[in-house]
Design a protein around this motif. Structure first.
Motif, mmCIF file in Angstrom:
data_model
loop_
_atom_site.group_PDB
_atom_site.id
_atom_site.type_symbol
_atom_site.label_atom_id
_atom_site.label_comp_id
_atom_site.label_asym_id
_atom_site.label_seq_id
_atom_site.Cartn_x
_atom_site.Cartn_y
_atom_site.Cartn_z
ATOM 1 N N VAL A 84 0.846 -1.204 0.000
ATOM 2 C CA VAL A 84 0.000 0.000 0.000
ATOM 3 C C VAL A 84 0.877 1.248 0.000
ATOM 4 N N ARG A 85 0.506 2.219 -0.828
ATOM 5 C CA ARG A 85 1.225 3.492 -0.878
ATOM 6 C C ARG A 85 0.468 4.523 -0.026
ATOM 7 N N ILE A 86 1.183 5.102 0.927
ATOM 8 C CA ILE A 86 0.583 6.072 1.850
ATOM 9 C C ILE A 86 1.357 7.379 1.780
ATOM 10 N N SER A 87 0.649 8.495 1.644
ATOM 11 C CA SER A 87 1.265 9.819 1.752
ATOM 12 C C SER A 87 0.621 10.537 2.930
ATOM 13 N N ALA A 88 1.454 11.188 3.742
ATOM 14 C CA ALA A 88 0.972 11.795 4.979
ATOM 15 C C ALA A 88 1.506 13.208 5.152
ATOM 16 N N VAL A 89 0.633 14.086 5.629
ATOM 17 C CA VAL A 89 1.033 15.419 6.081
ATOM 18 C C VAL A 89 0.764 15.462 7.581
ATOM 19 N N LEU A 90 1.828 15.310 8.357
ATOM 20 C CA LEU A 90 1.740 15.256 9.813
ATOM 21 C C LEU A 90 2.896 16.056 10.408
ATOM 22 N N HIS A 91 2.773 16.408 11.673
ATOM 23 C CA HIS A 91 3.901 17.046 12.351
ATOM 24 C C HIS A 91 5.042 16.030 12.420
ATOM 25 N N VAL A 92 6.202 16.398 11.916
ATOM 26 C CA VAL A 92 7.313 15.445 11.853
ATOM 27 C C VAL A 92 8.057 15.484 13.187
ATOM 28 N N THR A 93 7.519 14.704 14.118
ATOM 29 C CA THR A 93 8.070 14.615 15.463
ATOM 30 C C THR A 93 8.488 13.165 15.742
ATOM 31 N N LYS A 94 9.105 12.955 16.884
ATOM 32 C CA LYS A 94 9.533 11.608 17.243
ATOM 33 C C LYS A 94 8.338 10.663 17.362
ATOM 34 N N GLU A 95 7.177 11.184 17.796
ATOM 35 C CA GLU A 95 5.986 10.348 17.921
ATOM 36 C C GLU A 95 5.445 9.954 16.541
ATOM 37 N N THR A 96 5.432 10.898 15.620
ATOM 38 C CA THR A 96 5.019 10.590 14.248
ATOM 39 C C THR A 96 5.948 9.549 13.647
ATOM 40 N N ALA A 97 7.217 9.625 13.994
ATOM 41 C CA ALA A 97 8.181 8.644 13.494
ATOM 42 C C ALA A 97 7.799 7.230 13.912
ATOM 43 N N VAL A 98 7.331 7.071 15.146
ATOM 44 C CA VAL A 98 6.920 5.751 15.612
ATOM 45 C C VAL A 98 5.744 5.246 14.775
ATOM 46 N N LEU A 99 4.827 6.135 14.432
ATOM 47 C CA LEU A 99 3.687 5.760 13.593
ATOM 48 C C LEU A 99 4.124 5.348 12.190
ATOM 49 N N VAL A 100 4.911 6.177 11.514
ATOM 50 C CA VAL A 100 5.239 5.863 10.121
ATOM 51 C C VAL A 100 6.153 4.643 10.029
ATOM 52 N N LYS A 101 7.004 4.436 11.025
ATOM 53 C CA LYS A 101 7.796 3.208 11.056
ATOM 54 C C LYS A 101 6.883 1.988 11.183
ATOM 55 N N THR A 102 5.829 2.118 11.988
ATOM 56 C CA THR A 102 4.871 1.024 12.157
ATOM 57 C C THR A 102 4.157 0.712 10.849
ATOM 58 N N LEU A 103 3.757 1.748 10.116
ATOM 59 C CA LEU A 103 3.100 1.548 8.827
ATOM 60 C C LEU A 103 4.039 0.849 7.847
ATOM 61 N N LYS A 104 5.297 1.272 7.855
ATOM 62 C CA LYS A 104 6.274 0.648 6.948
ATOM 63 C C LYS A 104 6.507 -0.815 7.326
ATOM 64 N N ILE A 105 6.620 -1.081 8.599
ATOM 65 C CA ILE A 105 6.795 -2.461 9.053
ATOM 66 C C ILE A 105 5.582 -3.310 8.664
ATOM 67 N N GLY A 106 4.400 -2.660 8.589
ATOM 68 C CA GLY A 106 3.191 -3.349 8.164
ATOM 69 C C GLY A 106 3.106 -3.578 6.668
ATOM 70 N N GLY A 107 4.132 -3.155 5.926
ATOM 71 C CA GLY A 107 4.189 -3.428 4.497
ATOM 72 C C GLY A 107 3.981 -2.235 3.595
ATOM 73 N N ALA A 108 3.669 -1.072 4.150
ATOM 74 C CA ALA A 108 3.378 0.108 3.336
ATOM 75 C C ALA A 108 4.648 0.825 2.909
ATOM 76 N N SER A 109 4.564 1.568 1.804
ATOM 77 C CA SER A 109 5.588 2.554 1.471
ATOM 78 C C SER A 109 5.009 3.910 1.840
#
Length: 415
Positions: free
Chosen positions: A44-69
């Motif tokens: 799945v391809r995901i594009s996000a506009v979010l505050h680029v903080t350490k907490e957001t990093a935990v989220l996007v890493k989780t999405l990537k680990i789940g198979g997304a780009s």
């Protein structure tokens, strides 16, 4: 790999920040384990506009680990943590964000993340959703999510005008989001931003909170907890009545302007503090905004009436008024908790971003089945997030007996 960040050499420090956040986000880390096992977002391809903080990093890493780009841009010109942005690039995330973007940079970065032709988009404030609708009608999306009150208001307007082109889950409307992120998270992080910018004493000050939604409630409560005498300005009679019953003074902005020493806006609306209010303020009044966009304080009007201005310290600018008084604007009128501090604590964002991760999974699993409307987070996701958080906190809760469960389903028993 395509990216644009301030300095890749900051990545090592960013990784440490992300590790610190991961330690304090147990619910999302449990979801990450599930995502790692099941790969629910494979391809799945995901594009996000979010505050680029350490907490957001935990989220996007989780999405990537789940198979997304994932491609990520910042949702505020001053909220990006450059070390985190660099670390995410090394994690394989397409990041287009840096602190201090101008308006052109901001929209250029949105265009960059849309080049990946996402199938799901995630937004914080509604700018990504609006840009897609206005400029990319050809984009085929399974759906999107929205993090904030401001963004949900914009999306509901799109739905009512029948222009919304894909389903959106209003993450902001989850109980495990707005009761904690909006109220407790913003309450603490707003004060954190004010203190980092000013180092003033809160106790004894007269603080004016403009808006008594969930964000305003949290700010007012925390200010009072630190010893401030709090006035609430509110246009809704229901919320104004609630503020009165909660023990706050309530009055119009015109009156509050003469009394306040600290002003914090949290309405989602435009120009709630205007030139005529600023001219009534005491010498030394401090102006801060915790609404999503920098429109709540009339910064343009302030600059028009000011005789001069100067920067006193980072995120603290002094304006000399024609009447000889001075007012102090924090973080250029932008989100003070993110521009002058680090945003919400990780423990609170654990709830919000667990909702985000599970909502993205829900959209993908139900692609083609949802209408083009704004949906609340499904109740089962909300409850799952609450249970995961309690588990991570080591807290056990009561379990109803079968008799109690059956009793709650019936209507015949009375007194």
């Amino acid at each position: 790999m395509d990216y644009k960040v301030k300095d890749l050499s900051l990545a090592e420090q960013g990784k440490k920040q992300i590790e610190w956040a991961e330690m304090h986000m147990p619910a999302l880390m449990e979801i990450r384990k599930e995502f790692e096992r099941e790969k629910p977002l494979q391809g799945v391809r995901i594009s996000a506009v979010l505050h680029v903080t350490k907490e957001t990093a935990v989220l996007v890493k989780t999405l990537k680990i789940g198979g997304a780009s994932v491609a990520l841009a910042g949702s505020n010109p001053l909220s990006t943590q450059d070390d985190v942005a660099a670390a995410l690039v090394e994690e394989g995330i397409h990041v287009f964000a840096w602190r201090g973007e101008n308006e052109k940079d901001y929209y250029d970065n949105i265009r960059e993340i849309l080049k990946y032709e996402p199938q799901i988009i995630m937004d914080d404030g509604g700018d990504l959703h609006a840009y897609v609708h206005e400029n990319m009608p050809q984009l085929k999306l399974f759906g999107g999510t929205e993090e904030t009150t401001t963004g949900v208001i914009r999306l509901k307007a799109m739905e009512e005008q029948k222009v919304l082109r894909y389903p959106v889950i209003a993450v902001n409307n989850a109980f495990t989001k707005y009761l904690f992120d909006n109220r407790i998270g913003t309450g603490q992080s707003t004060i954190d931003g004010i203190l980092r910018a000013t180092n003033i004493l809160i106790a004894g000050k007269v603080a004016v909170v403009v808006g008594y939604g969930w964000v305003g409630r949290g700010i007012a409560l925390r200010l009072r907890g630190m010893g401030a005498r709090v006035i609430v300005v509110e246009a809704s009679p229901l919320r104004a009545l609630e503020a009165v019953m909660d023990g706050f003074d309530v009055m119009p902005m015109g009156k509050a302007a003469e009394l306040g020493e600290i002003f914090v806006t949290a309405t989602g609306n435009i120009n709630v503090i205007r030139k005529e209010h600023i001219l009534k303020m005491k010498d030394g009044a401090i102006l801060a905004n915790s609404g999503h966009f920098n429109v709540e304080i009339d910064v343009k009007g302030l600059k028009e009436i000011a005789k001069s201005s100067r920067v006193i310290r980072p995120n603290l600018e002094e304006y000399q008024l024609p009447n000889g008084k001075r007012v102090y604007l924090l973080a250029e009128g932008r989100l003070v908790n993110l521009a002058a501090a680090e945003g919400h604590p990780s423990e609170v964002m654990d709830l919000s971003f667990s909702n985000q991760a599970l909502s993205v999974k829900y959209i993908y699993e139900n692609r083609g089945k949802l209408e083009n409307k704004v949906y609340n987070v499904p109740a089962e996701i909300d409850e799952t997030v609450a249970r995961l958080k309690l588990k991570g906190m080591g807290i056990e809760i009561e379990q109803m007996t079968q008799e109690q469960i059956e009793y709650m389903k019936q209507w015949k028993y009375g007194t």
